[in-house]
Design an enzyme around this catalytic site. Structure first.
Site, PDB file in Angstrom:
ATOM      1  CE  LYS A 174      -1.679  25.964   4.408  1.00 32.71           C
ATOM      2  NZ  LYS A 174      -2.741  26.005   5.362  1.00 32.71           N
ATOM      3  CB  SER A 217      -6.183  27.467   6.739  1.00 35.69           C
ATOM      4  OG  SER A 217      -4.868  27.340   6.229  1.00 35.69           O
ATOM      5  CE  LYS A 227     -20.151  24.625   3.087  1.00 32.00           C
ATOM      6  NZ  LYS A 227     -21.294  25.039   3.952  1.00 32.00           N
ATOM      7  CB  THR A 228     -13.354  26.714   3.178  1.00 29.62           C
ATOM      8  OG1 THR A 228     -12.415  26.278   4.172  1.00 29.62           O
ATOM      9  CG2 THR A 228     -14.651  27.131   3.875  1.00 29.62           C
ATOM     10  CG  ASP A 273      -2.023   0.992   1.124  1.00 28.98           C
ATOM     11  OD1 ASP A 273      -2.615   1.085   0.051  1.00 28.98           O
ATOM     12  OD2 ASP A 273      -2.290   1.686   2.124  1.00 28.98           O
ATOM     13  CG  ASP A 333      -7.587  -3.745   2.682  1.00 30.25           C
ATOM     14  OD1 ASP A 333      -7.623  -3.449   1.472  1.00 30.25           O
ATOM     15  OD2 ASP A 333      -7.220  -2.957   3.567  1.00 30.25           O
ATOM     16  CB  SER A 344     -13.223  23.673   7.084  1.00 27.43           C
ATOM     17  OG  SER A 344     -13.635  24.435   5.961  1.00 27.43           O
ATOM     18  CD  GLU A 380      -1.622  17.446   4.779  1.00 33.19           C
ATOM     19  OE1 GLU A 380      -1.965  17.727   5.948  1.00 33.19           O
ATOM     20  OE2 GLU A 380      -2.072  16.468   4.157  1.00 33.19           O
TER      21      GLU A 380
END
Length: 674
Positions: free
Chosen positions: A390, A379, A375-376, A302, A514, A373, A343
């Site tokens: 960004k 941040s 949704k958006t 994987d 799996d 979030s 990140e």
């Protein structure tokens, strides 16, 4: 697990192994190993016929010494097997100590709760476990989320999160809930729990011989029968030539010439292979699975967590035209201060390389931070007239309400083609540049895959990423092939395709999706953190839930097969050398013409036989450390490995008897033992 600290040569284990080697003299136990069973029968014959019914054809001292060393040969072989089993028993004892008799909060059908002893729980029962309580049985979380201490099972002190509805819903009886509460559906009856199966397996009680081991046992049995017939003809040959061969001499000769060395160590090699997996915190459901790991041709790996770190990391800033990289780094760091994703944290760290100090949100009391979030997909932070953001390219286009500058658009496309993730940074309506997020490939994997390639093992990366991203990561990692946008049915189809072409396949997995592929694979390694379905489908369970463990499992399987092959080569060569060492010494007085074949010039026929019997017993003891620890793993092609075995263990097996028997013969004659 604390049991992993036990050494093979721990005094307690060795003492117990010495007692067990005597218990294993039971003919029913010895019959499982035909070669050593014949050796035990030979010892019984010399004890009865040679000592009790002897007509004086051989000196009593000679017969007594041969008899004792034949019994030692059997005991030494039993000791090797008992020593290999010793650590398993020690681990099982440590696991039993983790068991505690708990009282479960069983939920009735009407929703009320009753206190019930854990050993009265049955499959499908529902129990409620709160903070501080022991999970009473193996089960599946159907409601709630909690942190769980699994150190009793895995040996790791760090708690883990278990929650309903995902791939981390399985819980093990005997572990402790540290926070919150969970509702668990019991999936195992008493005596069938994961801990019960683990105890039985590490004890070796349920270890059955693997196909390779069975085939080798048949070969050794055939060689034993051949030498038995050959020795029987010796008596007839002696009668015809007026040469007397006593029962003691013929029995001793038989034991020296049959493959007692590998016969005595074969079981120990298999048990030690399973033990090495247990030391790695991997539970093999059968010896067959360990052997299959050694024969694997294809590894399905994987991508996330195995080939890559799993969390994308910021690797570079790509500023727009007219924008300094320091300005881009400053804005990206400000926009990431409240972004607690891996990140976001990596962007803050990367910005420090451009001379920016670490900031704290407490230093900016008037700033309004916009958290990331799904949704958006962005941040940022609002600072007076500035709105720094960004986020994903599509979300940022909507934010600035205009197209990106050409160089930014090009950077977004280039990063995507490399398999990375572009994050666009803007200050109000002004685009500052792009942050390159990259799924970092783990260090050292490329060399490791190259080693597997040299052994003829094909590596295949499986990922849900698109073809472009998958190709970029596969190239960087150095795998032979990849399967992009993989669904459960795609994995299953790939395994069946490889198996249809005669290959053995290994893979890891943790989710219910799996399970079909894990069941189909020759080596299916389920993660302990995974679902109950995944753990039941696989034939191994990784208690550490580390996907990269599959690579180590294959190496351990290869090492076990290499050890067996090396010691088999040594044993066969050993027997050939003993044949040429003993037979000429026995017959040279009766047939002087074979004098040139008597290369070792042993003291007498009696000392030659006694020296060979002593050597035959001692060589088993000498090889026990190698059998238990295994030969050093080397990623070599089969033909290279064969040449190496013949050179080291073949020539070593030929030389050892000549040197060993000669030295023992000198000692026997010096002490006037015959």
């Amino acid at each position: 697990m604390a049991a992993r600290k036990h050494s093979f040569f721990d005094r307690e284990i060795m003492t117990q192994a010495a007692f067990d080697s005597i218990k294993k003299l039971n003919p029913r136990s010895m019959a499982k190993n035909p070669v050593m069973f014949v050796t035990e029968v030979a010892a019984v014959i010399t004890t009865t016929v040679g000592l009790i019914l002897s007509a004086g054809s051989e000196p009593l001292a000679f017969t007594l010494q041969v008899t004792l060393w034949l019994w030692f040969t059997v005991l030494f072989a039993n000791f090797a097997e008992a020593l290999a089993e010793g650590r398993g028993k020690a681990q099982a004892g440590a696991l039993r100590k983790t068991r505690t008799q708990t009282v479960a909060n069983r939920l009735r059908s009407d929703g009320s709760m009753e206190k019930t002893p854990a050993d009265e729980l049955r499959k499908e029962d529902l129990v409620l476990v709160s903070a501080g309580e022991i999970i009473p049985a193996d089960g599946e979380i159907i409601q709630g989320v909690a942190t769980v201490d699994e150190s009793a099972i895995t040996g790791e002190s760090a708690p883990v999160i278990r929650e309903a509805g995902g791939d981390r819903s399985a819980v093990t009886g005997g572990t402790r809930v540290l926070s919150d509460w969970i509702k668990v559906r019991v999936t195992a009856d008493p005596g069938e729990s994961f801990l019960d199966r683990m105890i039985g397996l590490v004890e070796g009680a349920s270890r059955r011989k693997t196909p390779n081991e069975i085939a080798l046992t048949i070969l050794l049995s055939a060689l034993t029968v051949i030498f038995l017939v050959a020795i029987m003809t010796f008596k007839l040959f002696g009668m015809y030539s007026n040469v007397i061969f006593s029962v003691t001499v013929l029995v001793a000769l038989l034991v020296c010439l049959i493959p007692t060395t590998i016969g005595g160590l074969l079981s120990a090699i298999g048990i030690a292979g399973i033990d090495r997996l247990v030391q790695k915190n991997v539970l093999a459901m059968s010896g067959r699975a360990v052997e299959a790991a050694g024969d694997v041709d294809v590894l399905l790996l994987d991508k996330t967590g195995t080939i890559t770190l799993g969390d994308r990391q910021a690797t570079e800033f790509l500023p727009a035209e007219g924008v300094r990289v320091e300005e881009l780094a400053d804005a990206a760091q400000l926009a990431s201060l409240t972004d607690e994703t891996p990140e976001g944290r990596s962007i803050v760290i990367l910005a420090k390389k451009y001379g920016l100090r670490g900031r704290s949100i407490t230093e900016m009391p008037h700033a309004e931070f916009i958290s990331f979030s799904a949704k958006t997909r962005m941040s940022g932070v609002d600072l007076e007239a500035r709105k720094i953001r960004k986020g994903a390219a599509e979300a940022m286009r909507d934010f600035i309400s205009s197209p990106f500058p050409p160089e930014v658009e090009s950077a977004v496309k280039t990063v995507s083609q490399k398999g990375g993730t572009p994050l666009v940074v803007a200050d109000s309506k002004r685009v500052l540049g792009v942050v390159h997020l990259k799924d970092i490939v783990k260090g050292g994997l490329k060399d490791r895959f190259e080693r597997f390639r040299a052994m003829g093992i094909k590596t295949v990366m499986i990922t849900g990423d698109n073809q472009l991203t998958a190709a970029a990561i596969a190239k960087e990692a150095g795998v032979d092939d990849f399967l992009a946008e993989a669904r459960p049915e795609d994995k299953l189809a790939l395994i069946r395709k490889e198996q249809a072409s005669g290959r053995l396949v290994a893979m890891t997995g943790d989710g219910t999706n799996d399970a079909p592929a894990l069941a189909q694979a020759d080596v299916g390694v389920a993660m302990n953190t995974g679902t109950q379905a995944a753990k039941e489908a696989g034939n191994m369970v990784d208690l550490d839930s580390n996907p990269t463990k599959l690579i180590e499992i294959v190496e351990i399987g290869k090492q076990m097969l290499m050890t067996r092959g090396a010691l088999t080569t040594f044993s066969v060569a050993n027997d050939v050398a003993k044949y040429f060492a003993i037979i000429p010494a026995m017959l040279v007085n009766a047939f002087p013409v074979i004098g040139p074949l008597n290369l070792m010039r042993l003291g007498s026929p009696a000392s030659a036989i006694l020296s060979a019997v002593i050597f035959n017993a001692l060589i088993i003891i000498a090889l026990i450390p190698l059998a238990l620890r295994g030969v050093r793993f080397r990623p070599l092609d089969a033909s290279v490995l064969l040449r190496r075995n013949l050179l080291i263990y073949g020539l070593g097996g030929l030389a050892a008897p000549f040197v060993g028997i000669k030295l023992i013969d000198l000692l026997v004659n010096a002490l006037h033992l015959v």
